[in-house]
Design an enzyme around this catalytic site. Structure first.
Site, mmCIF file in Angstrom:
data_model
loop_
_atom_site.group_PDB
_atom_site.id
_atom_site.type_symbol
_atom_site.label_atom_id
_atom_site.label_comp_id
_atom_site.label_asym_id
_atom_site.label_seq_id
_atom_site.Cartn_x
_atom_site.Cartn_y
_atom_site.Cartn_z
ATOM 1 N N LYS A 153 -59.280 80.570 17.057
ATOM 2 C CA LYS A 153 -60.363 81.242 17.809
ATOM 3 C C LYS A 153 -61.618 80.420 17.590
ATOM 4 C CE LYS A 153 -63.027 85.598 17.663
ATOM 5 N NZ LYS A 153 -63.274 85.889 19.074
ATOM 6 N N THR A 178 -66.826 82.969 20.559
ATOM 7 C CA THR A 178 -67.027 84.408 20.528
ATOM 8 C C THR A 178 -67.948 84.759 21.680
ATOM 9 O OG1 THR A 178 -67.716 86.305 19.182
ATOM 10 C CG2 THR A 178 -68.911 84.260 18.812
ATOM 11 N N GLU A 191 -60.138 81.979 22.669
ATOM 12 C CA GLU A 191 -60.132 83.238 21.903
ATOM 13 C C GLU A 191 -58.739 83.536 21.369
ATOM 14 O OE1 GLU A 191 -62.409 85.669 21.177
ATOM 15 O OE2 GLU A 191 -64.074 85.482 22.592
HETATM 16 C C1 LIG Z 1 -68.239 92.686 15.212
HETATM 17 C C2 LIG Z 1 -68.165 92.139 16.590
HETATM 18 O O1 LIG Z 1 -68.877 92.540 17.485
HETATM 19 N N1 LIG Z 1 -67.270 91.183 16.803
HETATM 20 C C3 LIG Z 1 -67.020 90.496 17.958
HETATM 21 C C4 LIG Z 1 -67.561 90.792 19.181
HETATM 22 C C5 LIG Z 1 -67.215 89.991 20.245
HETATM 23 N N2 LIG Z 1 -66.380 88.962 20.061
HETATM 24 C C6 LIG Z 1 -65.873 88.701 18.844
HETATM 25 O O2 LIG Z 1 -65.113 87.709 18.703
HETATM 26 N N3 LIG Z 1 -66.185 89.465 17.801
#
Ligand SMILES: CC(=O)Nc1cc[nH]c(=O)n1
Length: 104
Positions: A20, A23, A73
């Protein structure tokens, strides 16, 4: 400016394995700049598990997401859309943060 970032525990393994590498965040969590190094903790318990370096930040809408984003991702595009809808209901404007893991 964001000084730390959290991820759900279920993403930890994929991040540490380099599977990954992006984000997708909302505007509030988009204030990072390329080159910046961020400590990464779990969302659930705030346990640190690595540092990342930000490589790229770019705005992207939900409808613009492609299979490349899904690959980055480590998901299918359908899975990615579901995950994002769960985390950010009704949010169209997202920000893609591409990163590499530094310290584990
Ligand atoms: C904690 C949190 O919001 N985590 C996220 C949100 C979006 N993408 C991701 O990879 N992780």
């Amino acid at each position: 400016m964001l000084t730390e970032i959290t991820f759900f525990e279920r993403f930890e393994h994929d991040i540490l394995m380099g599977k990954k590498t992006i984000t997708l965040r909302n505007e509030a969590e988009s204030h990072v700049i390329p080159g910046q190094i961020l400590p990464v903790s779990t969302f659930e318990t705030h346990r640190w598990f690595c540092d990342i370096q930000v490589l790229e930040v770019a705005p992207i809408t939900l409808s613009e997401l492609t299979t490349l984003h899904a690959q980055q991702e480590n998901m299918t595009l359908a899975e990615l859309r579901l995950v994002i809808a769960e985390i950010y209901p009704d949010l169209e404007q997202l920000y893609m943060i591409r990163f590499k893991v530094l310290t584990k």
